[in-house]
Design an enzyme around this catalytic site. Structure first.
Site, PDB file in Angstrom:
ATOM      1  N   ARG A   1       0.860  -1.185   0.000  1.00  0.00           N
ATOM      2  CA  ARG A   1       0.000   0.000   0.000  1.00  0.00           C
ATOM      3  C   ARG A   1       0.896   1.235   0.000  1.00  0.00           C
ATOM      4  O   ARG A   1       1.934   1.267   0.681  1.00  0.00           O
ATOM      5  CB  ARG A   1      -0.908   0.041   1.236  1.00  0.00           C
ATOM      6  CG  ARG A   1      -2.099  -0.905   1.194  1.00  0.00           C
ATOM      7  CD  ARG A   1      -3.146  -0.507   0.146  1.00  0.00           C
ATOM      8  NE  ARG A   1      -4.315  -1.348   0.172  1.00  0.00           N
ATOM      9  CZ  ARG A   1      -4.477  -2.469  -0.546  1.00  0.00           C
ATOM     10  NH1 ARG A   1      -3.540  -2.890  -1.365  1.00  0.00           N
ATOM     11  NH2 ARG A   1      -5.608  -3.154  -0.458  1.00  0.00           N
TER      12      ARG A   1
ATOM     13  N   GLU B   1      -4.424   7.213  -5.025  1.00  0.00           N
ATOM     14  CA  GLU B   1      -4.614   6.521  -6.307  1.00  0.00           C
ATOM     15  C   GLU B   1      -5.861   7.055  -6.985  1.00  0.00           C
ATOM     16  O   GLU B   1      -6.888   7.211  -6.315  1.00  0.00           O
ATOM     17  CB  GLU B   1      -4.709   5.010  -6.064  1.00  0.00           C
ATOM     18  CG  GLU B   1      -3.397   4.472  -5.501  1.00  0.00           C
ATOM     19  CD  GLU B   1      -3.383   2.962  -5.286  1.00  0.00           C
ATOM     20  OE1 GLU B   1      -4.356   2.290  -5.673  1.00  0.00           O
ATOM     21  OE2 GLU B   1      -2.386   2.469  -4.742  1.00  0.00           O
TER      22      GLU B   1
ATOM     23  N   HIS C   1      -1.499  -0.294  -9.692  1.00  0.00           N
ATOM     24  CA  HIS C   1      -2.110  -1.207  -8.710  1.00  0.00           C
ATOM     25  C   HIS C   1      -2.655  -2.476  -9.397  1.00  0.00           C
ATOM     26  O   HIS C   1      -3.858  -2.750  -9.340  1.00  0.00           O
ATOM     27  CB  HIS C   1      -3.216  -0.489  -7.915  1.00  0.00           C
ATOM     28  CG  HIS C   1      -3.470  -1.134  -6.578  1.00  0.00           C
ATOM     29  ND1 HIS C   1      -3.880  -0.454  -5.459  1.00  0.00           N
ATOM     30  CD2 HIS C   1      -3.386  -2.430  -6.175  1.00  0.00           C
ATOM     31  CE1 HIS C   1      -4.033  -1.279  -4.445  1.00  0.00           C
ATOM     32  NE2 HIS C   1      -3.736  -2.500  -4.860  1.00  0.00           N
TER      33      HIS C   1
HETATM   34  C1  DGY Z   1      -5.623  -6.304  -2.424  1.00  0.00           C
HETATM   35  O1  DGY Z   1      -6.329  -7.287  -2.660  1.00  0.00           O
HETATM   36  O2  DGY Z   1      -5.668  -5.705  -1.364  1.00  0.00           O
HETATM   37  C2  DGY Z   1      -4.684  -5.849  -3.498  1.00  0.00           C
HETATM   38  O3  DGY Z   1      -4.145  -4.618  -3.247  1.00  0.00           O
HETATM   39  C3  DGY Z   1      -5.339  -5.875  -4.858  1.00  0.00           C
HETATM   40  O4  DGY Z   1      -5.417  -7.173  -5.210  1.00  0.00           O
END
Ligand code: DGY
Length: 328
Positions: free
Chosen positions: A245, A274, A293
């Site tokens: 993240r 984002e 992402h």
């Molecule tokens: C999640 O699942 O949290 C990822 O960031 C996207 O697949």
């Protein structure tokens, strides 16, 4: 006959099929009164609130903000099922207080996300995107057919990878690194012992690793974990990879370290905000590989995530244990 529960799904999931064919949402259509957001992108806040207001179940993505205010506006809600492993977009404490079960989709995306982390590691270390751009821009001319110092990168073999967070994805990245002949250092808050990974303090990992890959969840404790002082500890010439993240890394400090050459490169799939702002200092840097992402974005994995999110939702609506439940 009891009425079927009302459910809102914030994405049409079109194109995602269960193995053998059939829409991943078919079980929801069979067993619930299911409304699906079919417009591009996520529903705006007012539309989400309006659609979820009378629902008992909500199937959402990580782009939907499921905060305390939204939960309060949906008094009948019993289950929130997110098609993601990360749940930092959901107010878990508020959901728990309201007795709402929250489900997520770990496990099924582990290897796919580890693949992308490794792809970024290799692309950033061997300057693949820069080289591709050079060629497409017509700069590969007969005079520069082969040069001894053209696009010199960094070797993975023999180098040290530091893995921050030794959950399933961190461990999957560590396994890949072992196959590439790398030494692997690891840090996790639970001091978990992992075969082939040398456990160490975060400070030592940052000081010793040639490559650092981030795999912790975003929580109040990990927000800003790699802040300016932490980035300053990293070995000069190191490469940073983040597929977890954005909020874990201080982007402005990272951009500064990349600009002045203290860090050699970075590979980023996630950002503080984002989509990334068009004027982000990262955009103009040659030594950063940026992806939007897409860590879990393989056809098979996205279908598995969606199917698991549906399974979690139906289990919660039936009063059965969720396959993966985040809150007590
Ligand atoms: C999640 O699942 O949290 C990822 O960031 C996207 O697949």
């Amino acid at each position: 006959m009891t009425e079927r529960p009302r459910v809102f799904v914030t994405n049409s999931m079109s194109g995602l099929q269960v193995p053998g064919g059939g829409s991943v949402l078919a079980p929801l259509h069979e067993r619930t009164r299911c409304e699906v957001w079919r417009q591009p992108g996520s529903p705006p806040r007012h539309a989400l609130r309006e659609a979820a207001r009378d629902c008992e179940g909500l199937l959402c993505l990580l782009t939907d903000s499921i905060d305390a205010e939204l939960l309060a506006a949906c008094p009948r809600l019993r289950v929130v099922s997110s098609c993601s492993v990360g749940v930092d977009h959901i107010d878990i404490a508020a959901a728990t207080t309201r007795g709402i079960a929250v489900g997520n989709t770990p496990g099924v995306l582990t290897e796919t996300t580890a693949d992308l982390a490794f792809a970024l590691l290799m692309a950033a270390s061997r300057r693949i995107v820069e080289a591709d751009r050079f060629l497409r821009e017509g700069l590969w001319t007969p005079e520069r057919r082969w040069e001894l110092d053209m696009f010199l990168g960094r070797d993975l073999h023999g180098a040290t990878l530091g893995v921050i967070g030794l959950g399933p994805i961190g461990r999957a990245v560590a396994r890949r690194a072992g196959g590439f002949g790398m030494r692997v250092l690891g840090w996790s808050r639970s001091a978990r012992s992992v075969a082939g990974v040398e456990q160490t303090a975060l400070e030592r990992l940052l000081e010793c690793a040639d490559f650092v890959s981030v795999h912790v969840a975003l929580t109040p404790e990990t927000r800003g974990l790699l802040d300016a002082p932490a980035l300053a500890r990293m070995k000069p010439g190191a490469v940073l990879i983040n597929t977890a993240r954005g909020g874990i890394v201080d982007e402005a400090a990272l951009a500064a370290a990349l600009r002045d050459g203290r860090l050699a490169a970075a590979g980023l799939d996630v950002y503080e905000n984002e989509p990334i702002a068009a004027d982000s200092p990262l955009i103009d840097l040659e030594n950063v590989v940026l992806t939007p992402h897409i860590g879990s974005a393989s056809i098979a994995t996205r279908a598995r995530m969606a199917a698991l999110a549906v399974e979690n939702l139906l289990a919660g609506l039936d009063g059965r244990p969720l396959v993966h439940r985040v809150n007590p």
